[in-house]
Design a protein around this motif. Structure first.
Motif, PDB file in Angstrom:
ATOM      1  N   GLY A 155       0.903  -1.180   0.094  1.00  0.00           N
ATOM      2  CA  GLY A 155       0.054   0.098   0.148  1.00  0.00           C
ATOM      3  C   GLY A 155       0.903   1.269   0.101  1.00  0.00           C
ATOM      4  O   GLY A 155       2.093   0.872  -0.181  1.00  0.00           O
ATOM      5  N   ASP A 156       0.320   2.341   0.069  1.00  0.00           N
ATOM      6  CA  ASP A 156       0.781   3.545   0.220  1.00  0.00           C
ATOM      7  C   ASP A 156       1.400   3.857   1.667  1.00  0.00           C
ATOM      8  O   ASP A 156       0.780   3.919   2.673  1.00  0.00           O
ATOM      9  N   SER A 188      -5.764   8.109  -0.979  1.00  0.00           N
ATOM     10  CA  SER A 188      -6.590   7.228  -0.202  1.00  0.00           C
ATOM     11  C   SER A 188      -7.633   8.021   0.742  1.00  0.00           C
ATOM     12  O   SER A 188      -8.615   7.555   0.793  1.00  0.00           O
ATOM     13  N   TYR A 194      -5.203   3.118   6.464  1.00  0.00           N
ATOM     14  CA  TYR A 194      -5.442   1.631   6.528  1.00  0.00           C
ATOM     15  C   TYR A 194      -5.779   1.126   7.896  1.00  0.00           C
ATOM     16  O   TYR A 194      -5.140   1.353   8.899  1.00  0.00           O
ATOM     17  N   GLU A 217     -10.085  -3.041   3.384  1.00  0.00           N
ATOM     18  CA  GLU A 217      -9.088  -3.018   2.142  1.00  0.00           C
ATOM     19  C   GLU A 217      -9.119  -3.895   1.075  1.00  0.00           C
ATOM     20  O   GLU A 217      -9.108  -5.196   1.365  1.00  0.00           O
ATOM     21  N   LEU A 223      -4.647  -2.025  -2.884  1.00  0.00           N
ATOM     22  CA  LEU A 223      -3.450  -1.644  -2.174  1.00  0.00           C
ATOM     23  C   LEU A 223      -2.287  -1.643  -2.955  1.00  0.00           C
ATOM     24  O   LEU A 223      -1.283  -1.006  -2.829  1.00  0.00           O
ATOM     25  N   GLU A 247      -2.126   1.344  -5.323  1.00  0.00           N
ATOM     26  CA  GLU A 247      -1.855   2.684  -4.594  1.00  0.00           C
ATOM     27  C   GLU A 247      -0.237   2.627  -4.277  1.00  0.00           C
ATOM     28  O   GLU A 247       0.272   3.632  -4.270  1.00  0.00           O
ATOM     29  N   GLN A 248       0.332   1.358  -3.995  1.00  0.00           N
ATOM     30  CA  GLN A 248       1.829   1.339  -3.773  1.00  0.00           C
ATOM     31  C   GLN A 248       2.388   1.717  -4.915  1.00  0.00           C
ATOM     32  O   GLN A 248       3.413   2.428  -4.968  1.00  0.00           O
TER      33      GLN A 248
END
Length: 301
Positions: free
Chosen positions: A210-211, A247, A251, A256, A261, A264-265
């Motif tokens: 994810g971010d 987002s 999280y 999620e 995820l 977004e990463q």
């Protein structure tokens, strides 16, 4: 093999290794020599030792390590403690990986404090864990007949790749990892492999997905400040046109989806610059603020 089910993470490392050491301590050099004499000797199927081994293998069931065939006599089996090498290797890998993960998660001050703790308190800290690992490796070499120059990870190499965006999917190439779907989810067969103990999930394969700016609140962060820092960061990034979407939540606050995820990463990696004020909520950085102010005042005034 069942020892791999222990928790060798930071919280359970000491208790888990105590149990492992208690078991390995039984295998003194004299006991190992006696076992080798019994196991290497070609026993008849009616001998007492053969009956004991058969009963033990029956009790272990699917957890029993396979015995290699004797090339000189296909009707017999070669019994040796060398058969334990693979499972012993897996166990040591799990212990070392968890230890290295603990080190990787620590900042400079935590590492310094942990080493000082290990120096003054022999049963705690990183130095204590390293002493335990070295002791286990010495015992493993004696019991499973590893070579003298044996290393858990030769040349410092480790399994898994913690720098990939989708470490879960990448770990499917690992011979010791359970079967997974392309998305990273463990299949029904993979769950069975974990339950049987034939496959393991390495701690170093578990990377954040994810971010990072929207990760869960950590124990060294102030939750309210994290939310405020993210809100201000999002506003600044949108105002200056640095990002097109985000987002908007931390999280864990909502369910999620793994594919989202991963997306977004990957999007976060493609951003050259953005505001991320989350460091303000990290209590470990608060000590540096007064020091920084003093340095600035000395330079400017």
């Amino acid at each position: 093999r069942r020892a791999r089910e222990f928790d060798f993470s930071k919280e359970g490392f000491q208790n888990a290794t105590v149990y492992v050491q208690r078991v390995l301590r039984v295998f003194s050099p004299d006991v190992v020599k006696s076992l080798e004499k019994l196991l290497n000797h070609q026993q008849s199927p009616e001998s007492p030792i053969a009956a004991i081994v058969r009963r033990h293998e029956y009790t272990l069931g699917k957890y029993c390590p396979p015995r290699p065939s004797n090339p000189q006599d296909t009707d017999r089996r070669v019994w040796s403690l060398d058969m334990m090498q693979q499972d012993m290797q897996f166990l040591l890998e799990e212990i070392v990986l968890q230890h290295r993960k603990t080190i990787g998660e620590q900042d400079f001050f935590e590492k310094l404090g942990s080493r000082m703790q290990g120096f003054f308190m022999l049963s705690e800290g990183l130095l204590s864990e390293e002493r335990v690992i070295n002791s286990l490796m010495r015992q493993a070499k004696m019991i499973a007949h590893f070579p003298r120059n044996y290393e858990v990870f030769p040349n410092g190499q480790e399994q898994g790749d913690t720098n990939t965006g989708n470490a879960a999917a990448q770990s499917s190439d690992n011979a010791y990892s359970p079967e997974r779907e392309f998305s990273g989810y463990i299949t029904d067969k993979g769950r069975s492999q974990l339950f049987e103990g034939s496959k393991i999930c390495n701690a170093m394969d578990i990377a954040f997905i994810g971010d990072p700016m929207y990760a869960r609140v950590k124990n060294f962060e102030v939750g309210a400040l994290v939310k405020l820092a993210i809100f201000v960061s999002d506003w600044l990034n949108k105002y200056f046109g640095l990002v097109t979407s985000s987002s908007h939540h931390i999280y864990g606050d909502e369910d999620e989806d793994l594919s989202n995820l991963i997306k977004e990463q990957n999007d976060a990696k493609n951003i050259n610059f953005r505001f991320n004020l989350r460091f303000i909520a990290d209590t470990r950085n608060w000590l540096a603020f007064p020091i920084l102010i003093v340095i600035v005042k000395q330079l400017l005034f």
